[in-house]
Design an enzyme around this catalytic site. Structure first.
Site, mmCIF file in Angstrom:
data_model
loop_
_atom_site.group_PDB
_atom_site.id
_atom_site.type_symbol
_atom_site.label_atom_id
_atom_site.label_comp_id
_atom_site.label_asym_id
_atom_site.label_seq_id
_atom_site.Cartn_x
_atom_site.Cartn_y
_atom_site.Cartn_z
ATOM 1 N N HIS A 133 41.838 112.819 64.590
ATOM 2 C CA HIS A 133 42.609 113.349 65.716
ATOM 3 C C HIS A 133 44.084 113.348 65.341
ATOM 4 O O HIS A 133 44.460 112.859 64.268
ATOM 5 C CB HIS A 133 42.328 112.555 66.990
ATOM 6 C CG HIS A 133 42.804 111.122 66.985
ATOM 7 N ND1 HIS A 133 42.389 110.203 66.052
ATOM 8 C CD2 HIS A 133 43.669 110.456 67.814
ATOM 9 C CE1 HIS A 133 42.946 109.035 66.319
ATOM 10 N NE2 HIS A 133 43.739 109.163 67.366
ATOM 11 N N HIS B 21 46.855 111.919 66.589
ATOM 12 C CA HIS B 21 47.843 110.857 66.839
ATOM 13 C C HIS B 21 48.510 110.489 65.511
ATOM 14 O O HIS B 21 47.865 110.484 64.452
ATOM 15 C CB HIS B 21 47.171 109.625 67.470
ATOM 16 C CG HIS B 21 46.999 109.767 68.957
ATOM 17 N ND1 HIS B 21 46.023 109.105 69.672
ATOM 18 C CD2 HIS B 21 47.698 110.509 69.864
ATOM 19 C CE1 HIS B 21 46.124 109.427 70.956
ATOM 20 N NE2 HIS B 21 47.130 110.282 71.095
ATOM 21 N N ASP C 156 49.437 107.859 63.961
ATOM 22 C CA ASP C 156 48.949 106.808 63.045
ATOM 23 C C ASP C 156 47.757 107.285 62.202
ATOM 24 O O ASP C 156 47.265 106.546 61.357
ATOM 25 C CB ASP C 156 48.607 105.513 63.807
ATOM 26 C CG ASP C 156 47.623 105.702 64.955
ATOM 27 O OD1 ASP C 156 47.664 106.764 65.605
ATOM 28 O OD2 ASP C 156 46.817 104.783 65.205
ATOM 29 N N HIS C 157 47.336 108.541 62.405
ATOM 30 C CA HIS C 157 46.223 109.087 61.607
ATOM 31 C C HIS C 157 46.641 110.292 60.756
ATOM 32 O O HIS C 157 45.850 110.776 59.960
ATOM 33 C CB HIS C 157 45.050 109.462 62.521
ATOM 34 C CG HIS C 157 44.533 108.281 63.279
ATOM 35 N ND1 HIS C 157 43.384 107.607 62.924
ATOM 36 C CD2 HIS C 157 45.062 107.605 64.332
ATOM 37 C CE1 HIS C 157 43.215 106.571 63.745
ATOM 38 N NE2 HIS C 157 44.223 106.558 64.608
ATOM 39 N N HIS D 215 38.481 109.792 73.384
ATOM 40 C CA HIS D 215 39.817 109.233 73.235
ATOM 41 C C HIS D 215 40.749 109.976 74.186
ATOM 42 O O HIS D 215 40.326 110.898 74.878
ATOM 43 C CB HIS D 215 40.237 109.391 71.763
ATOM 44 C CG HIS D 215 41.413 108.577 71.368
ATOM 45 N ND1 HIS D 215 41.653 107.312 71.827
ATOM 46 C CD2 HIS D 215 42.450 108.856 70.515
ATOM 47 C CE1 HIS D 215 42.772 106.854 71.289
ATOM 48 N NE2 HIS D 215 43.276 107.776 70.495
ATOM 49 N N ASP E 271 39.478 106.950 67.036
ATOM 50 C CA ASP E 271 39.764 105.959 68.048
ATOM 51 C C ASP E 271 38.921 106.344 69.253
ATOM 52 O O ASP E 271 38.926 107.505 69.629
ATOM 53 C CB ASP E 271 41.215 106.030 68.455
ATOM 54 C CG ASP E 271 42.215 105.823 67.343
ATOM 55 O OD1 ASP E 271 41.854 105.827 66.164
ATOM 56 O OD2 ASP E 271 43.404 105.677 67.657
ATOM 57 N N HIS F 219 41.426 99.132 62.789
ATOM 58 C CA HIS F 219 42.362 99.721 63.751
ATOM 59 C C HIS F 219 42.894 98.621 64.671
ATOM 60 O O HIS F 219 42.978 98.767 65.886
ATOM 61 C CB HIS F 219 41.671 100.837 64.549
ATOM 62 C CG HIS F 219 42.624 101.768 65.254
ATOM 63 N ND1 HIS F 219 42.993 101.594 66.564
ATOM 64 C CD2 HIS F 219 43.298 102.872 64.831
ATOM 65 C CE1 HIS F 219 43.824 102.569 66.931
ATOM 66 N NE2 HIS F 219 44.027 103.350 65.893
#
Ligand SMILES: [Zn+2]
Ligand SMILES: [Zn+2]
Length: 304
Positions: free
Chosen positions: A63, A65, A67-68, A143, A213, A271
């Site tokens: 996805h 976000h 942090d990915h 998510h 997530d 995570h």
């Protein structure tokens, strides 16, 4: 048996810490490398853990976000600078192409490297890639924004010829390939020897599921049923279940419950929220539900 492994490049949620990078993993089947998510610093971790970046041709992004994905522009830019040629395939939400191309137009070095974007389906499980060795399937998670997990399944190998049967029936070279493909042997007198008496099955196919997530999501269980290795996010410990729910994440207990319901052989949790200096309390908590739980710490490698 082919080597099949998962190496954790990053195990932190949201914020990187001095011990943990944000999410990224390498799935390795023989010499093929598949990158899953690409948090900030992924290329540094690839170098640190001895992976040849140029061998990555397929990148799977769960996805959008930060942090990915924040490691992606840097990684693609470095691959181009290193002279990688041909195509690199990125499987992600369709908006990623717009985000990346907005940035990439300021980088002139993407000369011989073509980036191909493949939009994910967030409504149902879909096969993304399939060849003789592996099948990779995406499946929707729950998510705050559209998010997919990924299932990596080794394809069944061909049958092996039984050397005693080879001698006993004096199997001609011309028939060996057919027999490895499942055919019976017809003897000169017309009698038939069934394939099961001529061959030995190959090692059972192995599988890995990546789930981050997400809220705990029972809908994924049919897709990941009986998986050998399951990675499931566990951002929080069980006492923060309300916070996990509010932020569309899972607790270590919920990750363990999904592992149990899906009959996984082994569970990796990761995570982790930056509030946890050590993952041990989360692992211990998960083990009360699913004993075969391990921490997906940066640098850890798990063989299937
Ligand atoms: Zn995240
Ligand atoms: Zn997220």
């Amino acid at each position: 048996m082919n080597s099949f492994s998962v190496t954790i490049l990053g195990s932190s949620s949201a914020l990187p810490t001095s011990q943990r990078f944000p999410t990224s993993q390498v799935v390795k089947l023989n010499e093929q490398l598949f990158l899953v998510d690409c948090g900030e610093g992924t290329q540094i971790q690839l170098r640190k853990f001895g992976f040849k970046m140029g061998r990555i041709n397929h990148i799977f992004i769960s996805h959008l976000h930060g942090d990915h994905i924040y490691g992606l522009p840097g990684l693609i830019s470095s691959l181009a600078l290193l002279g990688k040629k041909g195509e690199i395939h990125i499987y992600a939400h369709s908006d990623l192409q717009m985000m990346m191309e907005g940035m990439m137009k300021f980088m002139n070095e993407l000369t011989d490297l073509k980036v191909k974007y493949h939009p994910l389906n967030f409504r149902r499980a879909s096969v993304l890639l399939e060849d003789k060795r592996i099948r990779i399937t995406s499946f929707p998670l729950k998510h705050r924004i559209s998010c997919c997990g990924f299932l990596f399944e080794e394809m069944p190998g061909s049958l092996h010829l039984d050397k005693y049967a080879l001698e006993r029936f004096d199997i001609p070279v011309s028939q060996r390939l057919n027999i490895k493909g499942g055919a019976d042997l017809v003897l000169p007198d017309g009698n038939v020897v069934p394939n099961i008496e001529l061959t030995i099955p190959s090692a059972p196919s192995r599988s890995y599921a990546f789930c981050t997530d997400t809220l705990p999501c029972k809908e994924i269980i049919p897709t990941i049923k009986d998986v050998d290795l399951l990675y499931h996010e566990a951002t929080f410990a069980g006492d923060l279940e309300d916070l996990a729910k509010k932020t569309f994440h899972s607790t270590s207990l919920q990750a363990a419950e999904i592992a149990k319901l899906s009959n996984a052989k082994k569970l990796l949790i990761g995570h982790f929220s930056s509030r946890y200096k050590s993952a041990s309390p989360l692992v211990e908590e998960a083990r009360t539900v699913f004993p075969e739980t391990f921490a997906a710490e940066d640098g850890a490698c798990f063989e299937l």
